[in-house]
Design a protein around this motif. Structure first.
Motif, short mmCIF file in Angstrom:
data_model
loop_
_atom_site.label_atom_id
_atom_site.label_comp_id
_atom_site.label_asym_id
_atom_site.label_seq_id
_atom_site.Cartn_x
_atom_site.Cartn_y
_atom_site.Cartn_z
N THR A 87 38.85 43.43 50.12
CA THR A 87 39.80 42.35 50.38
C THR A 87 40.98 42.47 49.44
O THR A 87 40.87 43.01 48.34
CB THR A 87 39.14 40.97 50.19
OG1 THR A 87 38.66 40.88 48.85
CG2 THR A 87 37.99 40.79 51.17
N ILE A 88 42.07 41.92 49.88
CA ILE A 88 43.28 41.91 49.05
C ILE A 88 43.17 40.76 48.07
O ILE A 88 42.91 39.62 48.47
CB ILE A 88 44.52 41.76 49.93
CG1 ILE A 88 44.62 42.91 50.93
CG2 ILE A 88 45.79 41.66 49.09
CD1 ILE A 88 45.72 42.76 51.93
N PRO A 89 43.36 41.02 46.78
CA PRO A 89 43.25 39.91 45.81
C PRO A 89 44.40 38.92 46.01
O PRO A 89 45.54 39.30 46.25
CB PRO A 89 43.35 40.61 44.46
CG PRO A 89 43.91 41.95 44.73
CD PRO A 89 43.60 42.28 46.14
N VAL A 90 44.05 37.65 45.93
CA VAL A 90 45.03 36.58 46.12
C VAL A 90 45.62 36.23 44.77
O VAL A 90 44.91 36.03 43.80
CB VAL A 90 44.36 35.36 46.78
CG1 VAL A 90 45.36 34.24 46.94
CG2 VAL A 90 43.73 35.74 48.09
N GLU A 91 46.93 36.16 44.74
CA GLU A 91 47.61 35.82 43.49
C GLU A 91 47.49 34.31 43.26
O GLU A 91 47.81 33.51 44.13
CB GLU A 91 49.08 36.22 43.57
CG GLU A 91 49.84 35.96 42.30
CD GLU A 91 51.28 36.42 42.42
OE1 GLU A 91 52.13 35.77 41.80
OE2 GLU A 91 51.54 37.39 43.14
N GLN A 92 47.00 33.95 42.10
CA GLN A 92 46.83 32.53 41.79
C GLN A 92 48.04 32.04 41.00
O GLN A 92 48.48 32.68 40.05
CB GLN A 92 45.56 32.31 41.00
CG GLN A 92 44.32 32.66 41.79
CD GLN A 92 43.06 32.39 41.00
OE1 GLN A 92 43.11 31.88 39.90
NE2 GLN A 92 41.91 32.71 41.58
#
Length: 95
Positions: A87-92
């Motif tokens: 999965t593509i990491p989500v920027e927090q």
């Protein structure tokens, strides 16, 4: 399918190079004809197209068609990935 078009494109490229090199230039006798009476028709009408000229035109059309097909297919690739299952990491964002 793409491999077939690439193989056709490469063979047409080589054929086009060979055909163009076989033809004589339009200004091959330019030095001689400028002083003679045919200096007016040097860059004028060249007469009927030879068979080699017609073949060159046909091969050039095939070359342009394969170029356009390859450009289209390279721009419209399927949305697949070599990294399936990741999965593509989500920027927090922090507030």
């Amino acid at each position: 399918m793409t491999n077939l078009i690439v193989a056709l494109h490469i063979s047409v490229c080589i054929l086009l190079i060979l055909i163009v090199l076989l033809q004589s230039g339009k200004g091959a006798e330019m030095g001689v004809s400028l002083g003679g009476g045919s200096g007016q028709t040097l860059f004028g009408a060249g007469g009927p197209a030879t068979m080699l000229t017609k073949i060159t035109t046909g091969v050039a059309i095939i070359f342009m068609a394969t170029s356009l097909i390859l450009a289209y297919t390279s721009g419209h690739k399927a949305d697949t990935s070599v990294m399936k299952g990741t999965t593509i990491p989500v920027e927090q964002t922090t507030k």
